[in-house]
Motif scaffolding. Structure first.
Motif, PDB file in Angstrom:
ATOM      1  N   VAL A  78       0.829  -1.209   0.000  1.00  0.00           N
ATOM      2  CA  VAL A  78       0.000   0.000   0.000  1.00  0.00           C
ATOM      3  C   VAL A  78       0.859   1.252   0.000  1.00  0.00           C
ATOM      4  CG1 VAL A  78      -0.273   0.139   2.538  1.00  0.00           C
ATOM      5  CG2 VAL A  78      -2.025   1.115   0.999  1.00  0.00           C
ATOM      6  N   ARG A  98      -6.505   3.359  -3.941  1.00  0.00           N
ATOM      7  CA  ARG A  98      -6.682   2.344  -2.890  1.00  0.00           C
ATOM      8  C   ARG A  98      -8.018   1.627  -3.020  1.00  0.00           C
ATOM      9  NH1 ARG A  98      -4.575   4.119   3.075  1.00  0.00           N
ATOM     10  NH2 ARG A  98      -2.368   4.552   2.582  1.00  0.00           N
ATOM     11  N   TYR A 158      -8.075  -2.146  -1.282  1.00  0.00           N
ATOM     12  CA  TYR A 158      -7.160  -2.168  -0.141  1.00  0.00           C
ATOM     13  C   TYR A 158      -7.912  -2.477   1.140  1.00  0.00           C
ATOM     14  CZ  TYR A 158      -4.173  -0.406   3.621  1.00  0.00           C
ATOM     15  OH  TYR A 158      -3.446  -0.258   4.769  1.00  0.00           O
TER      16      TYR A 158
END
Length: 203
Positions: A90, A196, A201
């Motif tokens: 990430v 994201r 995520y």
């Protein structure tokens, strides 16, 4: 201890292109490659046409020289961002997306020409240019694949997701306005959030 160059990929000074390439960039951005003559580029560079040809023997060589400098700077900044991000997928995603966004805002004219004039590249250079683009795309794809592998990302089709994220970042060069309502930092924050979400995520 951090290197004094840490985060340098976020910093952009004025363009420092050779005079003929700066003139070509401005002409291509305003009129397009096919709408620009060598005479117009020479006049903007304050050179005679033979003087321009002494440095760049054709309009195509000007485009190729411009694309070489643009893509090498983009890749260098992206690779530095990735190297500094650490091992977490990430964090790597955030860094590379931020790098792409900041480049396409800060080098907007170069990025715009590189994106829109792909059609004008002659065959002898096309593989070189595609190689640049593939390196950038593989960087994004590799981060996403790693995140799926660790369970941090849930994207069902990492390559399709990678293309979507790259397209989102590249597209900034077509609409970004330095005098607009959103600052570069705000645009980065918003689009990193989009990236994201696209990769799924799991915080």
């Amino acid at each position: 201890m951090s290197s004094p160059n840490t985060g340098a990929w976020r910093e952009f000074g004025p363009r420092s292109l050779p005079v003929p390439l700066e003139a070509a960039l401005l002409c291509f951005a305003e009129h397009g490659y096919h709408g620009t003559s060598v005479r117009e580029i020479a006049a903007r560079a304050k050179l005679s046409v033979p003087g321009l040809y002494h440095h760049y023997p054709s309009k195509q060589s000007l485009l190729q020289g411009l694309l070489d400098l643009t893509m090498n700077e983009l890749l260098q900044r992206s690779e530095q961002a990735l190297a500094e991000a650490g091992p977490a997928p990430v964090d790597q995603l955030d860094a590379v997306v931020e790098s792409l966004l900041r480049f396409h805002m800060s080098r907007r004219e170069q990025a715009f020409v590189a994106s829109t004039e792909t059609r004008s590249i002659e065959d002898g250079y096309r593989d070189t240019y595609i190689g640049y683009r593939d390196r950038q795309q593989h960087m994004v794809d590799g981060i996403i694949a790693a995140g799926v592998g660790t369970g941090d990302f849930t994207a069902a089709d990492p390559k399709a997701v990678g293309r979507a994220i790259t397209t989102m970042c590249v597209g900034v060069s077509t609409w970004y306005n330095a005098d607009g309502a959103s600052s570069p930092d705000e645009i980065v924050e918003q689009n990193v959030g989009f990236a994201r979400a696209i990769v799924g995520y799991r915080a």
